[in-house]
Scaffold this motif. Sequence first.
Motif, PDB file in Angstrom:
ATOM      1  N   PRO A 161      43.230  49.840  39.299  1.00 58.41           N
ATOM      2  CA  PRO A 161      42.742  49.042  39.004  1.00 58.41           C
ATOM      3  C   PRO A 161      41.508  48.240  37.563  1.00 58.41           C
ATOM      4  CG  PRO A 161      42.331  49.156  41.423  1.00 58.41           C
ATOM      5  CD  PRO A 161      42.127  50.149  40.727  1.00 58.41           C
ATOM      6  N   THR A 162      41.693  47.108  37.660  1.00 61.60           N
ATOM      7  CA  THR A 162      40.387  46.747  36.470  1.00 61.60           C
ATOM      8  C   THR A 162      40.047  45.474  37.279  1.00 61.60           C
ATOM      9  OG1 THR A 162      41.845  45.527  34.757  1.00 61.60           O
ATOM     10  CG2 THR A 162      41.464  48.338  34.778  1.00 61.60           C
ATOM     11  N   ILE A 163      38.564  45.400  37.045  1.00 67.58           N
ATOM     12  CA  ILE A 163      38.400  43.584  37.453  1.00 67.58           C
ATOM     13  C   ILE A 163      37.418  42.906  35.755  1.00 67.58           C
ATOM     14  CG2 ILE A 163      36.602  42.513  38.291  1.00 67.58           C
ATOM     15  CD1 ILE A 163      36.790  44.483  41.085  1.00 67.58           C
ATOM     16  N   THR A 164      38.234  42.235  35.711  1.00 64.74           N
ATOM     17  CA  THR A 164      37.865  41.242  34.317  1.00 64.74           C
ATOM     18  C   THR A 164      36.743  40.545  34.828  1.00 64.74           C
ATOM     19  OG1 THR A 164      39.980  40.470  34.312  1.00 64.74           O
ATOM     20  CG2 THR A 164      40.451  42.207  32.930  1.00 64.74           C
ATOM     21  N   SER A 165      37.086  40.199  36.012  1.00 63.93           N
ATOM     22  CA  SER A 165      36.455  38.514  35.846  1.00 63.93           C
ATOM     23  C   SER A 165      36.432  37.279  37.218  1.00 63.93           C
ATOM     24  CB  SER A 165      37.040  36.818  35.300  1.00 63.93           C
ATOM     25  OG  SER A 165      38.572  36.304  35.417  1.00 63.93           O
ATOM     26  N   LEU A 166      35.357  37.534  38.076  1.00 61.77           N
ATOM     27  CA  LEU A 166      35.628  36.821  39.075  1.00 61.77           C
ATOM     28  C   LEU A 166      35.290  35.109  39.103  1.00 61.77           C
ATOM     29  CD1 LEU A 166      34.346  39.666  39.693  1.00 61.77           C
ATOM     30  CD2 LEU A 166      33.989  39.212  41.963  1.00 61.77           C
ATOM     31  N   ALA A 167      35.474  34.454  39.345  1.00 61.88           N
ATOM     32  CA  ALA A 167      35.116  32.859  39.159  1.00 61.88           C
ATOM     33  C   ALA A 167      35.231  31.917  41.124  1.00 61.88           C
ATOM     34  CB  ALA A 167      36.448  31.738  38.945  1.00 61.88           C
ATOM     35  N   PRO A 168      34.460  31.738  41.751  1.00 63.51           N
ATOM     36  CA  PRO A 168      33.177  31.543  40.995  1.00 63.51           C
ATOM     37  C   PRO A 168      32.152  32.999  40.856  1.00 63.51           C
ATOM     38  CG  PRO A 168      33.073  30.192  42.917  1.00 63.51           C
ATOM     39  CD  PRO A 168      34.117  30.656  42.560  1.00 63.51           C
TER      40      PRO A 168
END
Length: 246
Positions: A161-168
Amino acid sequence: MPISPNQGSTGGGTTVTITGTNLAGASAVRFGSKPATITANTPTSVTVTSPSGSGTVPVTVTTAAGASNPLNFYYIGAPFKASLSAASGPSAGGNTVTISGTGLATASSVAFGGNNATPTVTSDSLLSVTVPAGASGSVGVSVTTTGGANNGFSYTYVDPPTITSLAPTSGSTSGGTTVTITGTDLSTTESVTFDGVTAPFGVINSTTVSAVTPPGGAGAVDVVVSTTGGSATAAAGYTYVAGAGI
């Protein structure tokens, strides 16, 4: 008069060599009542292709002088696979899976699509194998034994997997903040941690996971998403913020 190998598939087609003396000019080789196809013959050996059959049968060689003493040949059926311990794994391979069933004692290879691996046979009903690397997607799993090959299972290779963003990207140290994690190959997510602490989560789709933060100490922490294909880390990706106090 040795015979090698002394076992083969019930479907026939096994190359068998019989060695002895005075075998030149062999006119027939029989497996029980069935004739085998002679492919090579010398004074000390006869090579044949076994016919189909079942059980244990006597093998005899006939020359101008008559028939030889019989040797036993054992027919083995194709294996049956009952279960595969894991239906998916990383595309890099390296993980071990077990296959249970029957007729596995003579297993010589396990194919994951076009990629072959050599199994470790525990018993006639169990073997283990280290999965070879493969391209992302589903492939068939086939076990080859002396008795033949058997398909019936599929295995899915999963890219890491990859993580591109978290919100918030921040929330209270008391936890309870719902964080949307966006990335790739997240559909097989098995765990989400914030600073090593496991968080409740739900998979939305292959690119989105929703997690609820556990309580944590003030400051930036790593967020790790682990899937069947591996893990991805958002280093210092989430910041715990302490509430105001007076």
